[in-house]
Design an enzyme around this catalytic site. Structure first.
Site, short mmCIF file in Angstrom:
data_model
loop_
_atom_site.label_atom_id
_atom_site.label_comp_id
_atom_site.label_asym_id
_atom_site.label_seq_id
_atom_site.Cartn_x
_atom_site.Cartn_y
_atom_site.Cartn_z
N TYR A 166 10.10 4.50 15.99
CA TYR A 166 8.42 4.45 16.01
C TYR A 166 7.97 4.07 17.27
O TYR A 166 6.76 4.59 17.60
CB TYR A 166 8.27 3.16 14.89
CG TYR A 166 6.73 3.04 14.53
CD1 TYR A 166 6.11 3.82 13.30
CD2 TYR A 166 6.25 2.18 15.44
CE1 TYR A 166 4.98 3.58 13.14
CE2 TYR A 166 4.50 2.01 15.11
CZ TYR A 166 4.10 2.73 13.96
OH TYR A 166 2.59 2.34 13.62
N SER B 123 4.87 -1.42 2.75
CA SER B 123 4.24 -2.41 3.45
C SER B 123 4.36 -3.73 2.98
O SER B 123 3.44 -4.53 2.83
CB SER B 123 2.77 -1.96 3.56
OG SER B 123 2.29 -0.80 4.31
N SER B 124 5.63 -3.94 2.53
CA SER B 124 5.96 -5.42 2.20
C SER B 124 5.60 -6.46 3.32
O SER B 124 5.44 -7.46 3.04
CB SER B 124 7.50 -5.51 1.67
OG SER B 124 8.05 -4.90 2.84
N ARG C 135 0.73 -1.13 0.06
CA ARG C 135 0.03 0.07 0.05
C ARG C 135 0.81 1.35 -0.04
O ARG C 135 1.99 1.06 0.42
CB ARG C 135 -0.79 0.26 1.16
CG ARG C 135 -0.07 0.08 2.45
CD ARG C 135 -0.02 1.67 3.02
NE ARG C 135 0.85 1.70 4.30
CZ ARG C 135 1.96 2.15 4.34
NH1 ARG C 135 2.60 2.33 3.06
NH2 ARG C 135 2.79 2.14 5.53
N ASP D 197 -1.78 -0.57 7.68
CA ASP D 197 -1.33 -1.39 6.31
C ASP D 197 -2.11 -2.81 6.13
O ASP D 197 -2.43 -2.97 4.93
CB ASP D 197 0.26 -1.65 6.71
CG ASP D 197 1.00 -0.47 6.95
OD1 ASP D 197 0.58 0.67 6.97
OD2 ASP D 197 2.19 -0.53 7.54
N HIS E 263 0.87 8.15 11.14
CA HIS E 263 0.80 8.39 12.26
C HIS E 263 -0.59 8.55 13.22
O HIS E 263 -0.44 9.16 14.48
CB HIS E 263 2.17 9.00 13.02
CG HIS E 263 3.25 8.33 12.75
ND1 HIS E 263 3.96 7.31 13.41
CD2 HIS E 263 4.14 8.73 11.47
CE1 HIS E 263 5.07 6.89 12.86
NE2 HIS E 263 5.34 7.52 11.68
N ASP F 109 -3.13 6.19 12.90
CA ASP F 109 -3.72 4.81 13.05
C ASP F 109 -3.98 4.13 14.49
O ASP F 109 -4.87 3.82 14.95
CB ASP F 109 -3.22 3.78 11.94
CG ASP F 109 -2.04 3.21 12.14
OD1 ASP F 109 -1.16 3.87 12.72
OD2 ASP F 109 -1.62 2.29 11.26
N GLY G 86 8.92 1.50 2.79
CA GLY G 86 7.65 2.28 3.26
C GLY G 86 6.47 1.84 2.53
O GLY G 86 5.37 2.48 2.44
N GLY H 53 11.21 -2.84 2.52
CA GLY H 53 11.88 -1.71 3.15
C GLY H 53 11.94 -0.25 2.77
O GLY H 53 12.45 0.66 3.13
C1 GLA Z 1 3.65 2.07 9.64
C2 GLA Z 1 2.73 1.16 10.63
C3 GLA Z 1 1.44 1.70 10.28
C4 GLA Z 1 1.43 3.25 10.62
C5 GLA Z 1 2.22 3.96 9.68
C6 GLA Z 1 2.39 5.42 9.75
O1 GLA Z 1 3.40 1.96 8.30
O2 GLA Z 1 2.82 -0.09 10.20
O3 GLA Z 1 0.66 1.00 11.25
O4 GLA Z 1 1.53 3.59 11.92
O5 GLA Z 1 3.79 3.63 9.77
O6 GLA Z 1 1.24 5.87 9.55
#
Ligand code: GLA
Length: 340
Positions: free
Chosen positions: A197, A107-108, A10, A149, A17, A19, A105, A103
Site C-alpha cells: 500500500y 475498515s474495522s 464500510r 474509511d 486507491h 482517496d 477490508g 482484517g
Molecule cells: C484502505 C485505505 C483507504 C483507501 C483504500 C483503497 O482502505 O484505508 O484510505 O485508500 O484502502 O481505496
C-alpha cells in the site's frame, strides 16, 4: 454514567486507491459496528471482547505505535492525533466489541478509531474528526491511508451510498434502491501493514510530480508518463475517478447494468494497472460475474487480499448463490447514553 460510542465499518462500491490523491470514492457505511461502552476516567484502559489483553496508557500518549496489545494502538493513535491538533482527549475505561470482520477490508480499524474519537470526547466537525482518525491510523501502523474509511464511518446515511470528493470532502448521499442487494465475500484476512500500500501511495506521488494532481488529470496525460509502472498507476486513478462519476449517475438513473459494468471495469483496472488484486480475488470476481442477477463485482478497499463486493438483485434465488455476508447501508457514528 456510562456512554456508548458506536461506529460502523464500510464497504466501498467503487473508487479504490483514489482517496489519497483527492479523488472520488463511493463507499457506504454498513450495518456492522464497533462499540465502546465507557466511563470517564483520568487515563485510558480498555478491554475487547474480540482480542485478549487490556490496553492501558496515560494521557498524553507518547508513542501510539508501541502500545500493547497491538489493537490498542488505534485507540492510542487517536489520542496522539488529537494532541497534535491541540485537542485534549478525555480518558475513559471502556469495553470494546465489534461485529465488523477484522482484517477483511471492511475498515474495522477505522471503526475503532472513530468510536475511540467519540469516547475521547472529540468536539469537531465531521471532516476534522475524520482527519484526526486518518492520522491515528498513520501513527498506529505507519500505513499512509487516505480519508475514505474514516469519513464513511462518520457520515453514513441509512439506505444510501456516499459519493465523496476526497479533495473538498463533500459527501453526497446516493440512495441505494430497495431492489438491489450488496454482498461482501471475504477472500482472505490480511492487514495493510506490511503490504505494498505505501508503495502505491508513493507511485501516485511520483506521477503527480510529473503531470500534476491526478484528480484533475486526463488519461492522455497519464499515458504520457515515461515510467511504465507509474504510468499504469496513474491511469488507474484517472480512469477510476471517471468510473465513480459514471457509477453515481447510473445508480441515480436506475441503470444497474451500467453500474455493474463499471464495477467490473474497476476491478480490471485494479488488477492490471494498480496491481492490488490477488488470483483468488480475480477468480471470485470472475465466478460471481457469471451468476444471473449479479450486476457487478470487484475487489473492494485496499486490496492485497480482503473482500470482494457484489451488487445484485435483491432476490432469494441469487442470495442462495452468494456465499457471503449481505450488508445494508447504515447511519454513521454516534455517541449515546444508554437508558439504565
Ligand atoms: C484502505 C485505505 C483507504 C483507501 C483504500 C483503497 O482502505 O484505508 O484510505 O485508500 O484502502 O481505496
Amino acid at each position: 454514567m456510562s456512554q456508548v460510542a458506536r461506529a460502523p465499518g464500510r464497504v466501498n462500491l467503487i473508487g479504490d486507491h483514489t482517496d489519497y490523491t483527492g479523488g472520488l470514492v463511493l463507499p457506504m457505511a454498513i450495518d456492522r459496528h464497533t462499540t465502546i461502552l465507557f466511563e470517564r476516567s483520568d487515563d485510558v484502559s480498555a478491554t475487547s471482547s474480540n482480542f485478549d489483553g487490556q490496553v492501558r496508557f496515560d494521557l498524553p500518549v507518547v508513542d501510539a505505535s508501541a502500545v500493547q496489545p497491538a489493537w490498542g494502538r488505534y485507540i492510542a493513535g487517536v489520542a496522539g492525533a488529537m494532541n497534535e491538533r491541540n485537542m485534549t482527549p478525555r480518558g475513559f475505561t471502556g469495553a470494546v466489541a465489534t461485529t465488523v470482520p477484522i482484517g477483511g477490508g471492511l475498515s474495522s480499524s477505522a471503526a475503532l478509531e472513530v468510536a475511540a474519537a467519540l469516547a475521547f470526547g472529540i468536539d469537531a466537525d465531521v471532516a476534522t474528526i475524520a482527519a484526526v482518525c486518518r492520522r491515528a491510523e498513520h501513527l498506529a501502523t505507519n500505513v499512509p491511508c487516505g480519508i475514505m474509511d474514516q469519513l464513511a464511518s462518520l457520515s453514513g446515511v441509512k439506505d444510501h451510498a456516499l459519493l465523496i470528493d476526497c479533495h473538498s470532502l463533500d459527501v453526497t448521499p446516493i440512495r441505494i434502491p430497495d431492489s438491489l442487494a450488496v454482498w461482501v465475500v471475504e477472500i482472505s484476512s490480511r492487514t495493510l501493514d506490511g503490504s505494498e500500500y505505501p508503495a502505491r501511495v508513493a507511485q501516485c506521488a511520483v506521477a503527480e510530480r510529473e503531470i500534476g494532481p491526478l484528480r484533475m488529470a486526463d488519461v492522455q496525460s497519464a499515458n504520457r508518463i515515461v515510467d511504465p509502472v507509474v504510468r499504469a498507476r496513474a491511469r488507474h486513478v484517472v480512469t477510476e475517478n471517471e468510473r465513480v462519476r459514471q457509477f453515481a449517475a447510473a445508480l441515480m438513473a436506475g441503470d444497474f447494468r451500467a453500474a455493474g459494468q463499471l464495477m467490473i471495469a474497476s476491478h480490471a483496472s485494479l488488477r492490471d494497472d494498480f496491481a492490488t488484486s490477488t488470483t483468488q480475488m480475480d477468480a471470485a470476481v470472475e465466478h460471481y460475474s457469471q451468476v444471473p442477477g449479479v450486476y457487478g463485482v470487484r475487489m473492494t478497499g485496499g486490496g492485497f487480499g480482503g473482500c470482494i463486493v457484489v451488487l445484485a438483485d435483491d432476490d432469494a434465488a441469487i442470495d442462495a448463490a452468494i456465499n457471503g455476508m449481505r450488508v445494508h447501508a447504515a447511519d454513521g457514528a454516534s455517541l449515546t447514553t444508554p437508558l439504565s
